[in-house]
Design a protein around this motif. Sequence first.
Motif, PDB file in Angstrom:
ATOM      1  N   SER A  75     -52.311   8.009   0.967  1.00 16.38           N
ATOM      2  CA  SER A  75     -52.663   8.628  -0.155  1.00 16.38           C
ATOM      3  C   SER A  75     -51.391   9.001  -0.957  1.00 16.38           C
ATOM      4  N   CYS A 107     -59.947  14.904  -0.883  1.00 21.23           N
ATOM      5  CA  CYS A 107     -61.201  15.260  -1.685  1.00 21.23           C
ATOM      6  C   CYS A 107     -60.566  15.987  -2.922  1.00 21.23           C
ATOM      7  N   PRO A 127     -61.225  13.625   4.504  1.00 20.75           N
ATOM      8  CA  PRO A 127     -61.393  12.356   4.296  1.00 20.75           C
ATOM      9  C   PRO A 127     -61.402  11.597   5.648  1.00 20.75           C
ATOM     10  N   GLN A 153     -69.590  11.476  -1.967  1.00 25.53           N
ATOM     11  CA  GLN A 153     -68.639  10.703  -2.781  1.00 25.53           C
ATOM     12  C   GLN A 153     -67.443  10.295  -2.152  1.00 25.53           C
ATOM     13  N   MET A 154     -66.780  11.624  -1.366  1.00 30.23           N
ATOM     14  CA  MET A 154     -65.386  11.226  -0.737  1.00 30.23           C
ATOM     15  C   MET A 154     -65.832  10.280   0.598  1.00 30.23           C
ATOM     16  N   ARG A 172     -65.979   6.688  -0.435  1.00 31.60           N
ATOM     17  CA  ARG A 172     -64.935   6.180  -1.065  1.00 31.60           C
ATOM     18  C   ARG A 172     -63.822   5.734   0.188  1.00 31.60           C
ATOM     19  N   MET A 173     -63.903   6.656   1.006  1.00 32.70           N
ATOM     20  CA  MET A 173     -63.105   6.307   2.198  1.00 32.70           C
ATOM     21  C   MET A 173     -63.717   5.153   3.034  1.00 32.70           C
ATOM     22  N   SER A 176     -53.815   9.956   5.470  1.00 35.85           N
ATOM     23  CA  SER A 176     -54.630  10.367   4.628  1.00 35.85           C
ATOM     24  C   SER A 176     -54.650  11.951   4.829  1.00 35.85           C
ATOM     25  N   VAL A 215     -65.410   2.442   1.824  1.00 29.63           N
ATOM     26  CA  VAL A 215     -64.991   1.522   1.093  1.00 29.63           C
ATOM     27  C   VAL A 215     -63.407   1.175   1.333  1.00 29.63           C
ATOM     28  N   THR A 216     -62.530   2.010   1.177  1.00 22.95           N
ATOM     29  CA  THR A 216     -61.287   1.853   0.841  1.00 22.95           C
ATOM     30  C   THR A 216     -60.662   1.173   2.441  1.00 22.95           C
ATOM     31  N   GLY A 264     -57.744   5.596  -2.802  1.00 22.24           N
ATOM     32  CA  GLY A 264     -58.741   5.654  -2.056  1.00 22.24           C
ATOM     33  C   GLY A 264     -58.620   6.552  -0.771  1.00 22.24           C
ATOM     34  N   GLU A 316     -65.399  16.588  -6.661  1.00 18.42           N
ATOM     35  CA  GLU A 316     -65.998  15.565  -5.813  1.00 18.42           C
ATOM     36  C   GLU A 316     -66.817  16.041  -4.855  1.00 18.42           C
TER      37      GLU A 316
END
Length: 221
Positions: free
Chosen positions: A69, A98, A166, A137-138, A141-142, A162, A144-145, A94, A133
Motif C-alpha cells: 500500500s 479502506c 482489506p 468496494q474494498m 478492489r483487493m 496492506s 482484483v489486485t 489496490g 468507500e
Amino acid sequence: MLMTAATPPAPSTPPSTLLLLVRHGETPSTGMVLPGRTPGLHLSDRGRIQAQLVAERLAGLRVDGIYSSPLERTCETAEPTADCTGLVVNENAGLIECDFGAWTGAALAELSALPQWQTVQHTPSAFRFPDGESFAQMQARMVVTLEELRAAHPGGVVVCFSHADPTKAAVAHALGTHLDLFQRIVISPGSVSAISYVDGRAPAVLMVNSTLESLSGLRTS
C-alpha cells in the motif's frame, strides 16, 4: 514376446502461487483511532520491531515480488523484507486502506457509540462510509489486485503489505465466507496470512494472522 501397454505419465501438478498478506506494524494510534488514508502516520518503535520480525520469518522462502500500500506505515513495514531479499518495494494502490471518508481520524471510542457501528460490525456488506468507500468496494478492489499480482508471478511467492480490513476481506473471499462475517477474522499488526492459488481451483487459505513461526515451511526453498 509379451507386449504391455505403456504406463501413462502422471498428470503434472499445476504450479501454485503463494501470496503472503502482511498487515503493517503498530503505529502510535493503533487501536485508538481510525486513521484510514491519512498521510504522515509512521510506525512506532514496536511497529519497527514487528516489521523486522516479518523479514526474519521469511528467511528460506524465495520471494519473487514485494508490493505495498502507498501509505507510509505499510511501506516502512515492507522495508526490512526488501533489504533482506534484495528486491524493491512496489507501491500498489489496490492494497491501500479502506477509504473511511468522513470517519477518517475519528476515535474508535466515539465511533463505537454510533448506531451505524452496529451495521459496520454485523452487516458490513450493507455499509458505506460517509463520503468514502463501501466494504463491498474494498473487498472487490483487493480481490482484483491479488488476482493481478498472482497472475504477474505464476508459481512464485509474493509478499503484499496492506491493512487490517482489506486483508480480512481478502481472506474472507478466499475462504468463501460472506462479507457480513468478515469481522470475525482477526488480523493483528505485523501478522502474516497466506493464500495459495492454482489455476482452475479455488484458493486455499494456508495461514491466518500468524505472528510467530517461520514461514519457510509454506514453500520448499
